[in-house]
Design a protein around this motif. Structure first.
Motif, PDB file in Angstrom:
ATOM      1  N   VAL A   1       0.831  -1.214   0.000  1.00 32.00           N
ATOM      2  CA  VAL A   1       0.000   0.000   0.000  1.00 32.00           C
ATOM      3  C   VAL A   1       0.861   1.259   0.000  1.00 32.00           C
ATOM      4  N   ALA A   2       1.982   1.221   0.707  1.00 34.02           N
ATOM      5  CA  ALA A   2       2.859   2.398   0.772  1.00 34.02           C
ATOM      6  C   ALA A   2       3.426   2.724  -0.600  1.00 34.02           C
ATOM      7  N   ARG A   3       3.843   1.664  -1.325  1.00 32.80           N
ATOM      8  CA  ARG A   3       4.359   1.914  -2.668  1.00 32.80           C
ATOM      9  C   ARG A   3       3.237   2.436  -3.595  1.00 32.80           C
ATOM     10  N   ALA A   4       2.051   1.859  -3.408  1.00 35.19           N
ATOM     11  CA  ALA A   4       0.942   2.335  -4.229  1.00 35.19           C
ATOM     12  C   ALA A   4       0.643   3.801  -3.955  1.00 35.19           C
ATOM     13  N   GLN A   5       0.699   4.198  -2.655  1.00 37.20           N
ATOM     14  CA  GLN A   5       0.447   5.608  -2.326  1.00 37.20           C
ATOM     15  C   GLN A   5       1.527   6.505  -2.914  1.00 37.20           C
ATOM     16  N   ALA A   6       2.769   6.005  -2.933  1.00 37.73           N
ATOM     17  CA  ALA A   6       3.861   6.790  -3.522  1.00 37.73           C
ATOM     18  C   ALA A   6       3.637   6.987  -5.020  1.00 37.73           C
ATOM     19  N   LEU A   7       3.154   5.928  -5.708  1.00 34.79           N
ATOM     20  CA  LEU A   7       2.881   6.070  -7.135  1.00 34.79           C
ATOM     21  C   LEU A   7       1.750   7.086  -7.399  1.00 34.79           C
TER      22      LEU A   7
ATOM     23  N   GLY B   1      -8.275  -7.959  -3.639  1.00 34.40           N
ATOM     24  CA  GLY B   1      -7.715  -9.311  -3.564  1.00 34.40           C
ATOM     25  C   GLY B   1      -7.965  -9.972  -2.221  1.00 34.40           C
ATOM     26  N   PRO B   2      -7.381 -11.152  -2.031  1.00 34.93           N
ATOM     27  CA  PRO B   2      -7.620 -11.907  -0.781  1.00 34.93           C
ATOM     28  C   PRO B   2      -6.974 -11.277   0.442  1.00 34.93           C
ATOM     29  N   LYS B   3      -5.892 -10.543   0.264  1.00 35.15           N
ATOM     30  CA  LYS B   3      -5.178  -9.988   1.413  1.00 35.15           C
ATOM     31  C   LYS B   3      -5.271  -8.466   1.495  1.00 35.15           C
ATOM     32  N   VAL B   4      -5.196  -7.827   0.364  1.00 35.41           N
ATOM     33  CA  VAL B   4      -5.150  -6.358   0.348  1.00 35.41           C
ATOM     34  C   VAL B   4      -6.364  -5.829  -0.416  1.00 35.41           C
ATOM     35  N   ASN B   5      -7.079  -4.936   0.228  1.00 32.55           N
ATOM     36  CA  ASN B   5      -8.173  -4.208  -0.421  1.00 32.55           C
ATOM     37  C   ASN B   5      -7.990  -2.717  -0.087  1.00 32.55           C
ATOM     38  N   TRP B   6      -7.616  -1.978  -1.092  1.00 34.93           N
ATOM     39  CA  TRP B   6      -7.237  -0.570  -0.840  1.00 34.93           C
ATOM     40  C   TRP B   6      -7.645   0.278  -2.052  1.00 34.93           C
ATOM     41  N   ASN B   7      -8.038   1.510  -1.764  1.00 35.43           N
ATOM     42  CA  ASN B   7      -8.455   2.445  -2.820  1.00 35.43           C
ATOM     43  C   ASN B   7      -7.821   3.792  -2.537  1.00 35.43           C
TER      44      ASN B   7
ATOM     45  N   GLY C   1      -3.016 -13.437  -7.047  1.00 35.65           N
ATOM     46  CA  GLY C   1      -4.462 -13.378  -7.150  1.00 35.65           C
ATOM     47  C   GLY C   1      -5.081 -12.008  -6.921  1.00 35.65           C
ATOM     48  N   HIS C   2      -4.312 -10.970  -6.755  1.00 37.33           N
ATOM     49  CA  HIS C   2      -4.850  -9.621  -6.625  1.00 37.33           C
ATOM     50  C   HIS C   2      -5.075  -8.998  -7.996  1.00 37.33           C
ATOM     51  N   GLN C   3      -5.904  -7.987  -8.037  1.00 37.31           N
ATOM     52  CA  GLN C   3      -6.114  -7.178  -9.243  1.00 37.31           C
ATOM     53  C   GLN C   3      -5.832  -5.707  -8.912  1.00 37.31           C
ATOM     54  N   VAL C   4      -5.061  -5.080  -9.778  1.00 38.41           N
ATOM     55  CA  VAL C   4      -4.729  -3.654  -9.631  1.00 38.41           C
ATOM     56  C   VAL C   4      -5.456  -2.905 -10.757  1.00 38.41           C
ATOM     57  N   ILE C   5      -6.308  -2.007 -10.330  1.00 41.75           N
ATOM     58  CA  ILE C   5      -7.145  -1.244 -11.282  1.00 41.75           C
ATOM     59  C   ILE C   5      -6.650   0.199 -11.302  1.00 41.75           C
ATOM     60  N   PHE C   6      -6.281   0.651 -12.495  1.00 41.54           N
ATOM     61  CA  PHE C   6      -5.762   2.003 -12.661  1.00 41.54           C
ATOM     62  C   PHE C   6      -6.866   2.934 -13.185  1.00 41.54           C
TER      63      PHE C   6
END
Length: 465
Positions: free
Chosen positions: A94-100, A112-118, A157-162
């Motif tokens: 999540v930290a890397r995603a926030q940096a992006l 996904g099964p472990k991480v759900n973040w928006n 098994g996660h999905q990243v939606i841009f």
């Protein structure tokens, strides 16, 4: 007194209806002028053409982007998104995603099964699940067809939606939009100015034709350009010169004939008066004198009308008490003892040509008396104050209660030598110069003569300013 009040009420109603119809016709004519304006139609055609061209251009560019360019850019976008997903790690950090998100104008949603973040929680209504990624890219998910390049899976098994960041639209330069609108409006104004300049010769020709129709030939149509419109203006000016020359020739011929006829007519009248007044020839002598007097009046009217029609007419203006002048004229006329006078009191003297105003009143009253035989009431002569804009004027009204005139013939009553049919035919006398002469006298004083049916009878109003 009662007759005077009825006359005033009727005049007020007719004046009110006339003003109301004038205002209504002015509004209608104004709207029709805008609808029929060639200038407005050309500008509208330019605007519509510009909008159609812009729509065709934008549609073509959109089609070009959505076909050839889309296929070329799709592999690059997929590869770039895969690199961003790899940078997030497994499982996505999540930290890397926030940096992006902070670095790039994008939003990221991890499901996904472990991480759900928006990264943009306020857009949950538009995000949905993995099958409904939402955001701007979801609205255009079929732009490239096939695989959804903005939805990338991870190994666990996660999905990243841009998606596009809302900041991208908030930071978009609005000045460009307003500048574009300003440029479009400027183009419309420039087009209107150019079309106005292009059509200015047509406006000059229209105004010149109106002046020539009124008999004003002193000011020709200006020649602004050496093109087809300039040639048309020159030809209209030539036509106006020819018309003026013909009118001057006609006027000169009438004046010459009138002058030449006066001398033999005077001698014939003198000889007729010297004939012996025997009972056997009395009737023929009176008929001859009557015809000679009619010819004399005709020649006098012709001379006076030509003098008044001249652009250099000279009026002998002097302050005149119009009420007293009307009373004197009525008293001098035979058969006018029953004429009703409605003359306003306290009017100041008006600067007019005394002899010509006397002629005007005499002609109008003679016309009213001629057609009042068998009428329920005698003619009525009125004098009242009238305000024409900021100028104080007077109105002289003569009304009879006879048969009236056909509406189709009203506008022609003041034409020279025009006589109506029916009750106002030549059998009642006159050659058709009296009303024409009255109009010329009114116009020479800067006024106007108006004719309308009063039901019953004819109402003639002369306005002097």
């Amino acid at each position: 007194m009662r007759r005077r009040m009825e006359c005033h009420d009727e005049e007020w109603r007719q004046e009110w209806h006339k003003q109301w119809h004038a205002r209504w016709n002015e509004k209608v004519q104004g709207k029709r002028r805008w609808r029929r304006s060639l200038r407005v139609r050309l500008v509208l055609m330019f605007v519509v053409l510009a909008m159609v061209m812009a729509a065709v251009f934008m549609g073509g560019m959109k089609r070009a982007f959505s076909t050839g360019w889309a296929e070329a850019a799709r592999p690059l976008l997929i590869d770039y998104n895969d690199r961003l997903v790899a940078e997030l790690g497994t499982p996505p950090d999540v930290a890397r995603a926030q940096a992006l998100v902070n670095r790039l104008p994008i939003t990221i949603r991890i499901v996904g099964p472990k991480v759900n973040w928006n990264s943009n929680p306020g857009n949950n209504d538009h995000s949905g699940g993995a099958d409904h990624p939402g955001n701007w890219m979801h609205d255009h998910e079929d732009l490239f067809g096939g695989e959804k390049w903005f939805v990338r899976p991870t190994a666990d098994g996660h999905q990243v939606i841009f998606g596009w960041s809302p900041k991208l639209w908030e930071q978009a330069p609005r000045v460009i939009g307003w500048a574009t609108l300003g440029v479009l409006l400027s183009c419309v104004l420039l087009a209107y100015a150019y079309v106005s300049r292009l059509l200015r010769p047509l406006i000059d020709i229209r105004e010149g034709a109106q002046r020539f129709g009124r008999g004003e030939f002193s000011q020709p149509i200006p020649i602004r350009r050496n093109d087809d419109l300039g040639d048309l203006a020159q030809r209209v000016n030539t036509m106006a010169d020819d018309i003026q020359a013909m009118l001057d020739a006609k006027r000169g011929l009438l004046l010459a004939l009138s002058h030449e006829l006066r001398s033999p007519l005077t001698r014939a009248r003198l000889n007729a008066e010297l004939l012996p007044a025997t009972p056997e020839g009395q009737a023929e002598r009176e008929a001859l004198l009557r015809d000679l007097n009619e010819m004399r009046d005709l020649i006098s009217d012709l001379l006076e009308s030509e003098r008044l029609a001249s652009p250099h007419v000279a009026l002998q203006r002097e302050p005149v008490d119009l009420a007293a002048l009307i009373r004197e004229t009525v008293a001098e006329m035979p058969g006018a003892q029953q004429v009703h006078l409605d003359l306003a009191d306290g009017l100041p003297p008006h600067a007019v040509d005394r002899m010509r105003i006397r002629l005007l009143v005499r002609n109008l009253l003679d016309n009213a008396l001629r057609y009042s035989n068998g009428a329920p009431r005698p003619p009525c002569v009125s004098l009242r104050a009238a305000l024409d804009g900021k100028r104080q004027g007077v109105e002289i009204e003569v009304r009879d209660h006879g048969p009236g005139v056909d509406e189709a013939q009203l506008d022609r009553l003041t034409e020279p030598f025009y006589r109506t049919d029916g009750a106002r035919a030549r059998a009642t006398g006159g050659v058709g110069l009296g009303m024409y002469l009255c109009r010329l006298i009114a116009e020479a004083h800067g006024g106007e003569l108006m004719v309308r049916n009063a039901s019953p009878g004819l109402q003639i109003v002369v306005r002097l300013v």
